[in-house]
Design a protein around this motif. Structure first.
Motif, PDB file in Angstrom:
ATOM      1  N   ASP A  72       0.828  -1.192   0.000  1.00 61.03           N
ATOM      2  CA  ASP A  72       0.000   0.000   0.000  1.00 61.03           C
ATOM      3  C   ASP A  72       0.867   1.248   0.000  1.00 61.03           C
ATOM      4  OD1 ASP A  72      -2.059   1.819   0.288  1.00 61.03           O
ATOM      5  OD2 ASP A  72      -2.055   1.624   2.466  1.00 61.03           O
ATOM      6  N   ASP A  73       0.528   2.193  -0.845  1.00 63.91           N
ATOM      7  CA  ASP A  73       1.208   3.477  -0.901  1.00 63.91           C
ATOM      8  C   ASP A  73       0.276   4.523  -0.315  1.00 63.91           C
ATOM      9  OD1 ASP A  73       2.500   5.779  -1.457  1.00 63.91           O
ATOM     10  OD2 ASP A  73       2.897   5.338  -3.579  1.00 63.91           O
ATOM     11  N   THR A  86      -6.430   4.705  -3.277  1.00 68.34           N
ATOM     12  CA  THR A  86      -6.472   3.683  -4.327  1.00 68.34           C
ATOM     13  C   THR A  86      -5.941   2.344  -3.852  1.00 68.34           C
ATOM     14  OG1 THR A  86      -6.271   5.332  -6.064  1.00 68.34           O
ATOM     15  CG2 THR A  86      -5.646   3.084  -6.631  1.00 68.34           C
ATOM     16  N   CYS A  87      -4.850   2.355  -3.102  1.00 67.66           N
ATOM     17  CA  CYS A  87      -4.215   1.097  -2.707  1.00 67.66           C
ATOM     18  C   CYS A  87      -4.886   0.426  -1.522  1.00 67.66           C
ATOM     19  CB  CYS A  87      -2.727   1.316  -2.454  1.00 67.66           C
ATOM     20  SG  CYS A  87      -1.824   1.645  -3.994  1.00 67.66           S
ATOM     21  N   CYS A  90      -7.994  -0.914  -4.173  1.00 65.92           N
ATOM     22  CA  CYS A  90      -7.399  -1.899  -5.079  1.00 65.92           C
ATOM     23  C   CYS A  90      -6.261  -2.618  -4.358  1.00 65.92           C
ATOM     24  CB  CYS A  90      -6.869  -1.204  -6.329  1.00 65.92           C
ATOM     25  SG  CYS A  90      -8.101  -0.169  -7.182  1.00 65.92           S
ATOM     26  N   CYS A  92      -2.194  -3.015  -4.607  1.00 69.10           N
ATOM     27  CA  CYS A  92      -0.971  -2.491  -5.218  1.00 69.10           C
ATOM     28  C   CYS A  92       0.199  -3.376  -4.813  1.00 69.10           C
ATOM     29  CB  CYS A  92      -0.716  -1.053  -4.772  1.00 69.10           C
ATOM     30  SG  CYS A  92      -2.074   0.069  -5.147  1.00 69.10           S
ATOM     31  N   SER A  96       2.350  -3.114  -9.869  1.00 70.98           N
ATOM     32  CA  SER A  96       1.084  -3.554 -10.458  1.00 70.98           C
ATOM     33  C   SER A  96      -0.084  -3.096  -9.587  1.00 70.98           C
ATOM     34  CB  SER A  96       1.050  -5.081 -10.589  1.00 70.98           C
ATOM     35  OG  SER A  96       2.071  -5.539 -11.446  1.00 70.98           O
ATOM     36  N   VAL A  97      -1.152  -2.655 -10.235  1.00 71.30           N
ATOM     37  CA  VAL A  97      -2.360  -2.232  -9.526  1.00 71.30           C
ATOM     38  C   VAL A  97      -3.520  -3.071 -10.032  1.00 71.30           C
ATOM     39  CG1 VAL A  97      -3.927  -0.327  -9.021  1.00 71.30           C
ATOM     40  CG2 VAL A  97      -1.481   0.113  -9.226  1.00 71.30           C
ATOM     41  N   CYS A  99      -7.419  -3.593  -9.840  1.00 68.17           N
ATOM     42  CA  CYS A  99      -8.705  -2.992  -9.467  1.00 68.17           C
ATOM     43  C   CYS A  99      -9.823  -3.737 -10.186  1.00 68.17           C
ATOM     44  CB  CYS A  99      -8.732  -1.508  -9.839  1.00 68.17           C
ATOM     45  SG  CYS A  99      -7.490  -0.493  -9.040  1.00 68.17           S
ATOM     46  N   LEU A 110      -3.422   6.689  -9.715  1.00 66.46           N
ATOM     47  CA  LEU A 110      -2.457   5.599  -9.626  1.00 66.46           C
ATOM     48  C   LEU A 110      -1.138   6.056  -9.023  1.00 66.46           C
ATOM     49  CD1 LEU A 110      -2.997   4.150 -13.213  1.00 66.46           C
ATOM     50  CD2 LEU A 110      -3.977   3.273 -11.081  1.00 66.46           C
ATOM     51  N   THR A 114       3.462   3.030 -11.317  1.00 66.81           N
ATOM     52  CA  THR A 114       2.635   1.951 -11.849  1.00 66.81           C
ATOM     53  C   THR A 114       3.077   1.544 -13.252  1.00 66.81           C
ATOM     54  OG1 THR A 114       0.737   2.732 -10.576  1.00 66.81           O
ATOM     55  CG2 THR A 114       0.277   1.230 -12.395  1.00 66.81           C
TER      56      THR A 114
END
Length: 291
Positions: A72-73, A86-87, A90, A92, A96-97, A99, A110, A114
């Motif tokens: 996670d970022d 986002t992370c 989704c 992460c 690679s992400v 979702c 993103l 990414t």
């Protein structure tokens, strides 16, 4: 007589207590220790850890969720559709992400590093220039199974490293300008007509090897297909005619398409046997109806 009976009883009872084999005694002690102390302690620790919440970005997240979303970022801003970063929404992981199948309606912000985005089977309707304006590291994007109807001009123009792009199973009626280093482009199962593809849409894609345009509404084969093309899928469109210059060069009878390995045209209202000169430069005939 009573005294003798008591003595005899004691004489029989005492040996029975002391005669238990040592192995059985040790096993009993091990079992009691392992169950009551070791296992009990582990169960208690596991329970306490699972019930503990981790405070992250002002949101309570369970330990199980935190471990599942490793990578996670926390600097990634919230998505357009939720208040979650986002992370967290989704997954992460190492550039690679993922979702997939989370019902998002827009491309999420993103992380800047990414390289691979998988956003399949969502409810995305539109792709804007701003979605990828700062993400120049992307190499693969997969938007299969969304509801995309519109892609802004220049949405992919800055993605100079992008090699694979899938827009399959959407609602597109025209193609966007594609980035120059694409090797694979998949737009199967859309609503694309021939007028929705510019004449030079593929001409400058000198690395393009795999082009999938099956199950659309094309009336003709796209023009200016690059020499690099190996696989071309055009099955189940509305193609009614082709010319001697569609795949070959009518002014050069020695020209051969050396890379082309497969052309699929079945399911189109065209009789390929009427256009034999159109295939003179190919090493293998297209798949389709000949009689």
């Amino acid at each position: 007589m009573k005294t003798l009976q008591a003595t005899f009883f004691l004489f029989v009872f005492v040996p029975l207590v002391n005669s238990a084999p040592p192995i059985q005694q040790e096993s009993l002690q091990f079992y009691e220790y392992d169950t009551d102390v070791t296992m009990g302690s582990l169960i208690q620790q596991d329970y306490e850890m699972q019930s503990k919440d981790i405070r992250k970005d002002g949101i309570n997240v369970s330990l199980d969720t935190s471990l599942r979303l490793q990578g996670d970022d926390s600097n990634v801003p919230p998505t357009k559709d939720t208040n979650l970063p986002t992370c967290l929404l989704c997954v992460c992981l190492s550039g690679s992400v993922y979702c997939e199948e989370i019902d998002i309606e827009a491309v999420p912000p993103l992380p800047k590093e990414t390289a691979y985005l998988y956003a399949r089977f969502n409810k995305i309707k539109r792709i804007a220039v701003s979605d990828f304006a700062d993400i120049t590291t992307l190499r693969r994007i997969d938007f299969s199974g969304n509801r995309i109807e519109e892609i802004e001009d220049g949405a992919f123009s800055k993605l100079l490293l992008l090699e694979e792009l899938s827009l399959a199973e959407n609602r597109l009626i025209k193609l966007p300008v594609l980035p120059p280093k694409l090797t694979t482009f998949n737009a199967n199962q859309n609503r694309i007509k021939s007028r929705g593809i510019k004449a030079n849409a593929f001409k400058k894609l000198t690395n393009l090897a795999y082009l999938y345009l099956g199950h659309n509404a094309l009336e003709s084969v796209p023009l200016n297909l690059p020499e690099s093309l190996r696989i071309l899928h055009l099955q189940y469109n509305n193609i009614t005619t082709i010319t001697d210059d569609t795949f070959c060069k009518s002014n050069n009878t020695r020209y051969i398409r050396t890379h082309m390995d497969e052309i699929r045209m079945e399911g189109n209202p065209i009789l390929l046997a009427k256009h034999v000169n159109a295939f003179s430069c190919l090493r293998i005939l297209p798949v389709g109806t000949y009689y």
